[in-house]
Design a protein around this motif. Structure first.
Motif, PDB file in Angstrom:
ATOM      1  N   GLN A 217       6.067   5.389   5.392  1.00 38.48           N
ATOM      2  CA  GLN A 217       6.637   4.994   6.681  1.00 38.48           C
ATOM      3  C   GLN A 217       8.143   5.079   6.623  1.00 38.48           C
ATOM      4  O   GLN A 217       8.785   4.419   5.813  1.00 38.48           O
TER       5      GLN A 217
ATOM      6  N   SER B  44      -1.081   6.531   7.238  1.00 35.71           N
ATOM      7  CA  SER B  44      -2.077   6.208   6.212  1.00 35.71           C
ATOM      8  C   SER B  44      -2.629   7.504   5.634  1.00 35.71           C
ATOM      9  O   SER B  44      -3.136   8.358   6.375  1.00 35.71           O
TER      10      SER B  44
ATOM     11  N   ASP C 281       0.807  -1.217   0.000  1.00 27.55           N
ATOM     12  CA  ASP C 281       0.000   0.000   0.000  1.00 27.55           C
ATOM     13  C   ASP C 281       0.842   1.269   0.000  1.00 27.55           C
ATOM     14  O   ASP C 281       0.305   2.361   0.209  1.00 27.55           O
TER      15      ASP C 281
ATOM     16  N   THR D 115      -6.337   5.289  -0.887  1.00 27.26           N
ATOM     17  CA  THR D 115      -5.522   5.463   0.312  1.00 27.26           C
ATOM     18  C   THR D 115      -4.200   4.715   0.163  1.00 27.26           C
ATOM     19  O   THR D 115      -4.158   3.593  -0.353  1.00 27.26           O
ATOM     20  N   CYS D 116      -3.106   5.351   0.595  1.00 29.69           N
ATOM     21  CA  CYS D 116      -1.789   4.720   0.546  1.00 29.69           C
ATOM     22  C   CYS D 116      -1.030   5.085   1.822  1.00 29.69           C
ATOM     23  O   CYS D 116      -1.536   5.843   2.660  1.00 29.69           O
ATOM     24  N   THR D 117       0.166   4.531   1.982  1.00 31.20           N
ATOM     25  CA  THR D 117       0.917   4.753   3.219  1.00 31.20           C
ATOM     26  C   THR D 117       2.344   5.211   2.936  1.00 31.20           C
ATOM     27  O   THR D 117       2.925   4.911   1.890  1.00 31.20           O
TER      28      THR D 117
ATOM     29  N   THR E  36       3.735   4.255  10.740  1.00 33.74           N
ATOM     30  CA  THR E  36       3.167   4.122   9.396  1.00 33.74           C
ATOM     31  C   THR E  36       2.010   5.107   9.282  1.00 33.74           C
ATOM     32  O   THR E  36       1.085   5.079  10.082  1.00 33.74           O
TER      33      THR E  36
END
Length: 252
Positions: free
Chosen positions: A146, A178, A107, A142-144, A176
């Motif tokens: 980190q 989001s 993601d 939606t993506c992440t 992380t």
């Protein structure tokens, strides 16, 4: 001239002895022939094995096994930085730099879905300023993000890196984050004022902005910023960056 009875007896005895001796000699010859015939070529003695005839038995070679080496696992605590990438999603100019450090899961935000900018930060202290490097999700899902971004000054009209890339400040949290479409993550970026560095150690120049590698990515984007002074010397360290956090959660 006749022989006496005694003379005839002695001759008879002598002939008997000679005859017996002849018979014994013949018997010896016969026995010798038999012994010679029985040891002829019709019987072959079993060969005595020699050292070369005896098969050698060497111990089988045991395969050598090498324990596999454990490589660095991408994640929040990865200490290495990735290989330098090329290209700029913001400007299209080729450049060089150091990739960020962090995870790149399924993601993870794609560089094409991120827009970068410089936002006000805590302001910093004397001799430096702290700003926020912001990445906004311009995609539709939606993506992440980190970890830590790779950051460096660039210029020259072609995205050439100027000076040393930012060091990674690992003392701050690295969650992380989001990002829903339109949401933003920020990484506090400390910029030391080049004016405080002797000109001979800095070779000052005005950059065109920053090249930014999202955490774990080998693709970069360009963030325009001309209000800073960079040092051409890679021996002078001006930049230090923290990990991304959600907008509004940065402590610096």
């Amino acid at each position: 001239m006749g022989l006496s009875r005694g003379g005839r007896s002695r001759r008879t005895t002598t002939r008997a002895v000679v005859s017996s001796a002849g018979v014994l000699a013949a018997a010896v010859l016969v026995l010798s022939g038999c012994a010679s015939g029985s040891g002829g070529s019709d019987e072959t003695a079993a060969p005595v094995p020699t050292a070369s005839d005896t098969p050698s038995s060497s111990a089988p070679t045991t395969p050598t096994t090498t324990a596999p080496t454990s490589g660095a696992t991408p994640g929040a605590d990865a200490t290495g930085s990735g290989a330098a990438g090329s290209g700029s999603a913001g400007s299209g100019a080729a450049g060089s730099g150091s990739a960020g450090s962090g995870s790149t899961g399924r993601d993870a935000c794609a560089v094409a879905d991120l827009a970068g900018s410089i936002e006000p930060g805590s302001g910093g202290a004397a001799g430096s300023v702290v700003v926020h490097l912001a990445l906004r999700n311009t995609g539709t899902t939606t993506c992440t993000v980190q970890g830590w971004p790779g950051v460096s000054f660039v210029g020259g009209g072609d995205g050439t890196q100027i000076g040393a890339p930012a060091t990674l400040d690992r003392s701050a949290p690295h969650p992380t984050v989001s990002l829903a479409p339109g949401s933003t993550a920020v990484a506090p970026l400390k910029v030391t004022r080049a004016e405080n560095v002797p000109s001979s150690d800095c070779s000052p120049v005005t950059p065109e902005g920053f090249r930014v590698y999202p955490p774990g990515s080998e693709q970069s984007l360009f963030v325009a910023a001309t209000s800073y002074t960079a040092c051409r010397s890679s021996d002078t360290q001006l930049l230090s960056v923290q990990a991304f956090v959600a907008e509004g959660q940065a402590t610096d």
